[in-house]
Design a protein around this motif. Structure first.
Motif: not given
Length: 52
Positions: A3-7
């Motif tokens: 999730h953080y990588a996509v953000i």
């Protein structure tokens, strides 16, 4: 983790469109690191989860 990588990837795209090259490069680097950590953890979880 994913999730953080996509953000961070989305932040990098927006920063690149707006012309902030330094911020876009940093966000891309962070997204790559987080994605690699996610992949390593997912593979380890899959391998060690199968033994039980």
């Amino acid at each position: 983790m994913l999730h953080y990588a996509v953000i961070f990837f989305i932040i990098a795209i927006i920063a690149a469109v707006l012309g902030f090259g330094g911020i876009a490069g940093a966000a891309t680097g962070i997204a790559k690191i987080l994605f690699i950590v996610f992949l390593i953890m997912a593979v380890l979880s899959f391998l060690f989860g199968r033994k039980r």
